[in-house]
Structure formats: C-alpha cells, structure tokens
Design an enzyme around this catalytic site. Structure first.
Site, PDB file in Angstrom:
ATOM      1  N   HIS A   1      -2.438  10.217  -1.928  1.00 62.56           N
ATOM      2  CA  HIS A   1      -1.742   9.127  -1.926  1.00 62.56           C
ATOM      3  C   HIS A   1      -2.264   8.067  -2.775  1.00 62.56           C
ATOM      4  CE1 HIS A   1      -1.441   9.617   2.400  1.00 62.56           C
ATOM      5  NE2 HIS A   1       0.079   9.682   2.254  1.00 62.56           N
TER       6      HIS A   1
ATOM      7  N   CYS B   1      -6.626   4.296   5.837  1.00 63.49           N
ATOM      8  CA  CYS B   1      -5.743   5.143   6.419  1.00 63.49           C
ATOM      9  C   CYS B   1      -5.675   4.957   8.287  1.00 63.49           C
ATOM     10  CB  CYS B   1      -5.669   6.857   6.270  1.00 63.49           C
ATOM     11  SG  CYS B   1      -6.409   7.259   4.844  1.00 63.49           S
TER      12      CYS B   1
END
Ligand code: CIR
Length: 254
Positions: A161, A248
């Site tokens: 990501h 996250c």
C-alpha cells in the site's frame, strides 16, 4: 483538534491464514495477541478511547481495519477492499461508522484499500496499487472534490500500500522509503528518507503529538528523537509477517 476515538478489531485464531507477500514465516498467535494488546494500550496512553471490535471468523485479515474506510472530519468513505478475500469486511464497519459520520461509498468495479490513502491535512494522496485501481481512486477523488478536498494519485510498485512506504508525521514531515521520497507531489514537504534496511519504519503512526514507531529500527528512531518527537516503540513483528504495520490496525476519529 485532537483525535478522540480509535476503532480496532481483535484478531482471530485464523489470523495466520490471511494474505501476505512477505516471507517471514507464520505469525505466533499468542505473541500477536500480546502485541495487539500493547498497541491498544499505547493508543490509550495517547489520550484515545479504544473501541475493540470482535474478530471475524470468516475474515483472517480483519484486524487491519484501516483498509475498510477512509475517515475525514465530516464524513467516512466505506471502501471496497481490493483483495477478494477481504471484500466482505466493509459490511462489518458500516453500522459502526454510521454512528459518527455521514457515509459515502466506493463501489465495484472500483477497488480501494484505506492503506492506500495518505491524508495530509486537507490533501489526500491515493496510491494506485495491487489493491486500489483507477476506478476506485477516481470514485474517492469525486467524493473528496464534493467536499472541496484536494486529491492526487501516486503509483505504488514496491510495497503493498502507499502507506506501507510513506506516512505523514505532522509538522510538514513525511517518513518515506526511496520509492516515494523524491515524488514531485511531496516536494513541498520535509521528506525524511528511511535507510533501506529500515524500510518497515516508513509506516509510523502520528497521533495526538505522539509518534508510534515499530521497535528495533535504531537509525530511524535516533533521527526522530533528534527532531523532538515523543516516540512510543511497539513490537509489531507478528503483523509485519502479514504485511501490516502500525497505521493498518486502527481507524481514528476526532
Ligand atoms: C492484507 O494483505 O490485506 C493484509 N494481510 C495486510 C493489510 C495491511 N493493511 C494496511 O497496510 N493498511
């Protein structure tokens, strides 16, 4: 304005069955549970209330709640997570976020993971990655524009990501791996490039004037301390094995 609430999700015994591109071995579940508890404790010590949602038996990657939503001061965007095994996770966060924010949605064929959205004040940088496609990014940009918020896209190639490789740590500073450090969109910011052997530390969590950093990356820690950051070191090795990091594991609300 300070953040008040962190939403996290407990991991299940099936955590080891989640997705990963890493080759670091299977996580030790009991160790992961301990690391998650320490993470929640650290958030509490940053003056946050922590809402711990129950694990989801059908979604081993469920503790990585960041991927299910993008939160702003006035609205939340429920994402459409990019990996097929994770798509149903969005259904489990809607009713919770609806208590705090007006909801917007990214929908198929658009795909978008929250881990690809880097918020720097009123600017949003959206990673185009394995998990976030052009349609997903375009839908999010349209929503942001409706609220007069600026957005930009950034291609992601070496990491899962965008925020795996670059995070905002306040005071116009970003922490970045070499992949993003000379990106033209970041020229107006102070870029702190992490040494390649400490790439994992590019994902730090800046919250309420504290900086949560992964443990055992001495060079970056020294640099951050020299800049005056109040750092809190956390061991997150078992989440690293599953391609996750500090950002996250929570959704943060003001
Ligand atoms: C996944 O592959 O989706 C999870 N194992 C890790 C997700 C990490 N999330 C994030 O960086 N925002």
């Amino acid at each position: 304005m300070k953040h008040k609430l962190a939403i996290v999700r407990q991991l299940g015994r099936n955590f080891t069955e989640g997705q990963t591109t890493k080759n670091l071995g299977k996580p030790d579940i009991d160790k992961a549970l301990g690391q998650h508890a320490s993470y929640c404790g650290a958030l509490r010590s940053c003056d946050l209330e922590v809402m711990v949602l129950p694990a989801l038996a059908e979604y081993p990657d469920c503790p990585f709640v960041e991927d299910t939503a993008v939160i702003t001061d006035h609205f939340a965007v429920i994402t459409n997570p990019g990996h097929p095994t994770r798509q149903g996770e969005k259904e489990t966060i809607k009713s919770i976020l609806a208590q705090y924010r007006k909801l917007e949605f990214v929908q198929s064929p658009g795909k978008l993971d929250g881990g690809d959205v880097l918020k720097i004040n009123d600017n949003f940088y959206i990673g185009l990655s394995e998990r976030t496609n052009d349609q997903g990014a375009a839908q999010l940009r349209k929503i942001l524009k409706k609220y007069a918020l600026e957005s930009y896209t950034i291609p992601v190639s070496t990491v899962l990501h965008l925020k795996t490789g670059v995070t905002y740590i306040g005071n116009s500073n970003i922490l970045s791996t070499a992949e993003f450090s000379s990106h033209p969109e970041f020229k107006k910011l102070n870029v702190i490039e992490v040494p390649p052997e400490e790439n994992y530390t590019a994902n730090c969590l800046y919250i309420n004037n504290y900086l949560l950093v992964p443990k055992s990356f001495p060079k970056t820690l020294k640099k951050l301390k020299s800049l005056g950051y109040s750092t809190i070191e956390l061991e997150v090795t078992e989440f690293e094995k599953m391609d996750g990091g500090l950002t996250c594991l929570s959704l943060l609300l003001k």
